[in-house]
Design a protein around this motif. Structure first.
Motif, PDB file in Angstrom:
ATOM      1  N   GLY A 221       0.807  -1.216   0.000  1.00  0.00           N
ATOM      2  CA  GLY A 221       0.000   0.000   0.000  1.00  0.00           C
ATOM      3  C   GLY A 221       0.838   1.262   0.000  1.00  0.00           C
ATOM      4  N   PRO A 222       0.197   2.416  -0.114  1.00  0.00           N
ATOM      5  CA  PRO A 222       0.904   3.695  -0.236  1.00  0.00           C
ATOM      6  C   PRO A 222       1.649   4.121   1.017  1.00  0.00           C
ATOM      7  CG  PRO A 222      -1.466   4.049  -0.064  1.00  0.00           C
ATOM      8  CD  PRO A 222      -1.262   2.577  -0.230  1.00  0.00           C
ATOM      9  N   ASP A 223       1.344   3.528   2.174  1.00  0.00           N
ATOM     10  CA  ASP A 223       2.104   3.877   3.380  1.00  0.00           C
ATOM     11  C   ASP A 223       3.543   3.386   3.298  1.00  0.00           C
ATOM     12  OD1 ASP A 223       0.082   5.271   4.572  1.00  0.00           O
ATOM     13  OD2 ASP A 223      -0.604   3.601   5.819  1.00  0.00           O
ATOM     14  N   ASN A 224       3.788   2.408   2.445  1.00  0.00           N
ATOM     15  CA  ASN A 224       5.166   2.023   2.150  1.00  0.00           C
ATOM     16  C   ASN A 224       5.706   3.045   1.150  1.00  0.00           C
ATOM     17  OD1 ASN A 224       7.618   0.905   1.382  1.00  0.00           O
ATOM     18  ND2 ASN A 224       6.658  -0.599   0.026  1.00  0.00           N
ATOM     19  N   ARG A 225       6.486   3.982   1.622  1.00  0.00           N
ATOM     20  CA  ARG A 225       6.909   5.101   0.778  1.00  0.00           C
ATOM     21  C   ARG A 225       8.340   4.993   0.270  1.00  0.00           C
ATOM     22  NH1 ARG A 225       4.340  10.081   4.401  1.00  0.00           N
ATOM     23  NH2 ARG A 225       2.253   9.168   4.601  1.00  0.00           N
ATOM     24  N   TYR A 226       9.173   4.122   0.903  1.00  0.00           N
ATOM     25  CA  TYR A 226      10.589   4.213   0.558  1.00  0.00           C
ATOM     26  C   TYR A 226      11.336   2.879   0.684  1.00  0.00           C
ATOM     27  CZ  TYR A 226      14.386   7.518  -0.422  1.00  0.00           C
ATOM     28  OH  TYR A 226      15.386   8.236  -1.015  1.00  0.00           O
ATOM     29  N   ILE A 227      10.628   1.792   0.863  1.00  0.00           N
ATOM     30  CA  ILE A 227      11.270   0.476   0.976  1.00  0.00           C
ATOM     31  C   ILE A 227      11.331  -0.145  -0.411  1.00  0.00           C
ATOM     32  CG2 ILE A 227      11.182  -1.801   2.045  1.00  0.00           C
ATOM     33  CD1 ILE A 227       9.538  -0.548   4.299  1.00  0.00           C
ATOM     34  N   VAL A 228      12.517  -0.508  -0.840  1.00  0.00           N
ATOM     35  CA  VAL A 228      12.725  -1.013  -2.200  1.00  0.00           C
ATOM     36  C   VAL A 228      13.709  -2.180  -2.174  1.00  0.00           C
ATOM     37  CG1 VAL A 228      13.587  -0.459  -4.517  1.00  0.00           C
ATOM     38  CG2 VAL A 228      12.310   1.261  -3.226  1.00  0.00           C
ATOM     39  N   GLY A 229      13.338  -3.289  -2.779  1.00  0.00           N
ATOM     40  CA  GLY A 229      14.258  -4.396  -3.000  1.00  0.00           C
ATOM     41  C   GLY A 229      14.609  -5.226  -1.788  1.00  0.00           C
ATOM     42  N   GLN A 230      13.831  -5.130  -0.734  1.00  0.00           N
ATOM     43  CA  GLN A 230      14.144  -5.840   0.506  1.00  0.00           C
ATOM     44  C   GLN A 230      13.367  -7.150   0.632  1.00  0.00           C
ATOM     45  OE1 GLN A 230      16.591  -4.512   2.609  1.00  0.00           O
ATOM     46  NE2 GLN A 230      16.739  -3.232   0.772  1.00  0.00           N
ATOM     47  N   THR A 231      13.984  -8.109   1.303  1.00  0.00           N
ATOM     48  CA  THR A 231      13.262  -9.285   1.782  1.00  0.00           C
ATOM     49  C   THR A 231      13.175  -9.144   3.297  1.00  0.00           C
ATOM     50  OG1 THR A 231      13.941 -10.749  -0.019  1.00  0.00           O
ATOM     51  CG2 THR A 231      13.268 -11.787   2.043  1.00  0.00           C
ATOM     52  N   ILE A 232      11.986  -8.871   3.775  1.00  0.00           N
ATOM     53  CA  ILE A 232      11.778  -8.579   5.195  1.00  0.00           C
ATOM     54  C   ILE A 232      11.333  -9.853   5.916  1.00  0.00           C
ATOM     55  CG2 ILE A 232      10.451  -7.210   6.840  1.00  0.00           C
ATOM     56  CD1 ILE A 232      10.238  -5.063   4.675  1.00  0.00           C
ATOM     57  N   PHE A 233      12.090 -10.231   6.934  1.00  0.00           N
ATOM     58  CA  PHE A 233      11.799 -11.464   7.673  1.00  0.00           C
ATOM     59  C   PHE A 233      10.688 -11.226   8.700  1.00  0.00           C
ATOM     60  CE2 PHE A 233      15.743 -12.451   5.767  1.00  0.00           C
ATOM     61  CZ  PHE A 233      15.863 -13.840   5.736  1.00  0.00           C
ATOM     62  N   ALA A 234       9.696 -12.101   8.658  1.00  0.00           N
ATOM     63  CA  ALA A 234       8.632 -12.118   9.665  1.00  0.00           C
ATOM     64  C   ALA A 234       8.646 -13.525  10.247  1.00  0.00           C
ATOM     65  CB  ALA A 234       7.282 -11.792   9.038  1.00  0.00           C
ATOM     66  N   ASP A 235       9.616 -13.771  11.146  1.00  0.00           N
ATOM     67  CA  ASP A 235       9.968 -15.154  11.483  1.00  0.00           C
ATOM     68  C   ASP A 235      10.099 -15.431  12.972  1.00  0.00           C
ATOM     69  OD1 ASP A 235      12.233 -13.751  12.087  1.00  0.00           O
ATOM     70  OD2 ASP A 235      13.590 -14.928  10.835  1.00  0.00           O
ATOM     71  N   GLY A 236       9.642 -14.513  13.814  1.00  0.00           N
ATOM     72  CA  GLY A 236       9.714 -14.754  15.250  1.00  0.00           C
ATOM     73  C   GLY A 236      11.120 -14.778  15.817  1.00  0.00           C
ATOM     74  N   GLY A 237      12.089 -14.292  15.033  1.00  0.00           N
ATOM     75  CA  GLY A 237      13.473 -14.250  15.512  1.00  0.00           C
ATOM     76  C   GLY A 237      14.377 -15.311  14.918  1.00  0.00           C
ATOM     77  N   LYS A 238      13.860 -16.154  14.031  1.00  0.00           N
ATOM     78  CA  LYS A 238      14.650 -17.251  13.457  1.00  0.00           C
ATOM     79  C   LYS A 238      15.937 -16.764  12.803  1.00  0.00           C
ATOM     80  CE  LYS A 238      14.339 -20.503   9.578  1.00  0.00           C
ATOM     81  NZ  LYS A 238      13.410 -21.087   8.575  1.00  0.00           N
ATOM     82  N   ASP A 239      15.840 -15.744  11.973  1.00  0.00           N
ATOM     83  CA  ASP A 239      17.022 -15.253  11.264  1.00  0.00           C
ATOM     84  C   ASP A 239      18.072 -14.742  12.242  1.00  0.00           C
ATOM     85  OD1 ASP A 239      18.687 -14.325   9.140  1.00  0.00           O
ATOM     86  OD2 ASP A 239      17.833 -12.330   9.377  1.00  0.00           O
ATOM     87  N   ALA A 240      17.646 -13.986  13.237  1.00  0.00           N
ATOM     88  CA  ALA A 240      18.595 -13.450  14.220  1.00  0.00           C
ATOM     89  C   ALA A 240      19.251 -14.563  15.026  1.00  0.00           C
ATOM     90  CB  ALA A 240      17.875 -12.474  15.144  1.00  0.00           C
ATOM     91  N   ILE A 241      18.491 -15.607  15.326  1.00  0.00           N
ATOM     92  CA  ILE A 241      19.051 -16.732  16.077  1.00  0.00           C
ATOM     93  C   ILE A 241      20.045 -17.514  15.226  1.00  0.00           C
ATOM     94  CG2 ILE A 241      18.514 -18.957  17.151  1.00  0.00           C
ATOM     95  CD1 ILE A 241      15.810 -17.715  17.985  1.00  0.00           C
ATOM     96  N   ARG A 242      19.667 -17.821  14.008  1.00  0.00           N
ATOM     97  CA  ARG A 242      20.496 -18.669  13.148  1.00  0.00           C
ATOM     98  C   ARG A 242      21.735 -17.945  12.638  1.00  0.00           C
ATOM     99  NH1 ARG A 242      18.376 -23.727  11.471  1.00  0.00           N
ATOM    100  NH2 ARG A 242      20.446 -23.911  10.552  1.00  0.00           N
ATOM    101  N   ARG A 243      21.613 -16.661  12.328  1.00  0.00           N
ATOM    102  CA  ARG A 243      22.742 -15.947  11.715  1.00  0.00           C
ATOM    103  C   ARG A 243      23.395 -14.941  12.653  1.00  0.00           C
ATOM    104  NH1 ARG A 243      21.800 -13.622   5.976  1.00  0.00           N
ATOM    105  NH2 ARG A 243      20.036 -12.535   6.937  1.00  0.00           N
ATOM    106  N   GLY A 244      22.849 -14.772  13.838  1.00  0.00           N
ATOM    107  CA  GLY A 244      23.464 -13.851  14.787  1.00  0.00           C
ATOM    108  C   GLY A 244      23.489 -12.438  14.266  1.00  0.00           C
ATOM    109  N   ASP A 245      24.626 -11.763  14.444  1.00  0.00           N
ATOM    110  CA  ASP A 245      24.693 -10.362  14.019  1.00  0.00           C
ATOM    111  C   ASP A 245      25.272 -10.203  12.608  1.00  0.00           C
ATOM    112  OD1 ASP A 245      27.294 -10.983  14.517  1.00  0.00           O
ATOM    113  OD2 ASP A 245      27.603  -9.479  16.077  1.00  0.00           O
ATOM    114  N   ARG A 246      25.323 -11.295  11.837  1.00  0.00           N
ATOM    115  CA  ARG A 246      25.765 -11.187  10.447  1.00  0.00           C
ATOM    116  C   ARG A 246      24.696 -10.484   9.630  1.00  0.00           C
ATOM    117  NH1 ARG A 246      26.198 -16.810  10.017  1.00  0.00           N
ATOM    118  NH2 ARG A 246      25.332 -16.628   7.933  1.00  0.00           N
ATOM    119  N   LEU A 247      25.080  -9.487   8.900  1.00  0.00           N
ATOM    120  CA  LEU A 247      24.162  -8.771   8.010  1.00  0.00           C
ATOM    121  C   LEU A 247      24.613  -9.049   6.601  1.00  0.00           C
ATOM    122  CD1 LEU A 247      23.830  -5.431   9.937  1.00  0.00           C
ATOM    123  CD2 LEU A 247      22.209  -7.310   9.837  1.00  0.00           C
ATOM    124  N   PRO A 248      23.507  -9.232   5.745  1.00  0.00           N
ATOM    125  CA  PRO A 248      23.516 -10.449   4.960  1.00  0.00           C
ATOM    126  C   PRO A 248      24.865 -10.868   4.542  1.00  0.00           C
ATOM    127  CG  PRO A 248      22.105  -8.776   3.992  1.00  0.00           C
ATOM    128  CD  PRO A 248      22.612  -8.248   5.270  1.00  0.00           C
TER     129      PRO A 248
END
Length: 248
Positions: A221-248
């Motif tokens: 929707g239009p409230d998303n004004r500036y997010i482009v090309g991202q894969t946003i995790f909605a995972d209850g913390g799985k990514d943070a647990i599995r990969r720690g502080d590694r950014l991608p």
């Protein structure tokens, strides 16, 4: 909305209706448009019907249709090639709208391991090669098709025909969601142990489909004004647990 008949797709359709939108559902059954995105004919029929029902303008698209399981050909066809055909095919319909948005549903499984050769075949647009590779290593097909989808979004979202035309394209990576596929797994002690190891979470429960729907609504929707090309995790913390502080 592809994959609108059940799971996350059905929850997102309900959310959009509650917000006053008029979603057009597409699925194999129980939808406004009945089409099989695993086939060339189904993709063409879906796009033709969308053009007619939308009267030439779509304000948003959510590509939610996806498959897991033993049918590797269907997974390759729907999870990647059908999804990409749908997104590319509606781009001109989106371009006629004000503040158009597009969202693809990927998966948090993209961090767990994949077949790089299969990913590259998908990104090269070689469906025949992708199908052959998928048959060789069925275990990695689901994650590989989702990796390819997230990479495609990242590569294409920044292009002139997408962001340059005002169409903001992103992806969402849900974690374990309670659906008809996961509930039977969680019904057994062995299944619960397997998921706890493969998909650890920091919160006290697995997600319901309704937990992902607000994020899909926002990104499309239009409230998303500036997010482009991202894969946003909605995972209850799985990514943070599995990969720690590694950014991608």
């Amino acid at each position: 909305m592809t994959g609108s008949a059940r799971g996350i797709g059905a929850a997102a359709v309900q959310r959009l209706r509650e917000e006053g939108h008029h979603p057009i559902g597409l699925d194999l059954d129980d939808a406004d448009i009945i089409a099989d995105l695993a086939t060339l004919g189904g993709r063409a029929a879906a796009l033709k019907a969308l053009g007619e029902r939308s009267e030439g303008t779509l304000h948003g698209v959510i590509a939610c249709a996806g498959l897991a399981g033993a049918n590797t050909a269907a997974m390759v066809g729907v999870n990647y090639f059908g999804t990409i055909a749908l997104l590319e095919g509606v781009r001109e319909l989106l371009a006629t709208a004000e503040d158009p948005r597009a969202v693809a549903v990927s998966s948090s499984s993209i961090i767990l391991g994949h077949d790089e050769e299969l990913v590259e075949a998908c990104l090269a647009g070689d469906e025949a090669a992708a199908l052959r590779l998928a048959a060789k290593e069925p275990r990695l097909v689901y994650a590989s098709t989702k990796v390819a989808l997230s990479r495609w979004v990242r590569r294409h979202a920044i292009r002139p025909e997408w962001a340059g035309a005002g169409i903001l394209l992103n992806a969402v990576a849900p974690g374990t969601v309670l659906t008809r596929i996961t509930r039977p797994i969680l019904a057994t002690e062995e299944g619960r142990a397997m998921l706890a190891e493969a998909t650890p979470i920091a919160v006290d429960r697995y997600a319901e489909a309704e937990d992902v729907a607000p994020l899909l609504s926002f990104l499309s929707g239009p409230d998303n004004r500036y997010i482009v090309g991202q894969t946003i995790f909605a995972d209850g913390g799985k990514d943070a647990i599995r990969r720690g502080d590694r950014l991608p």
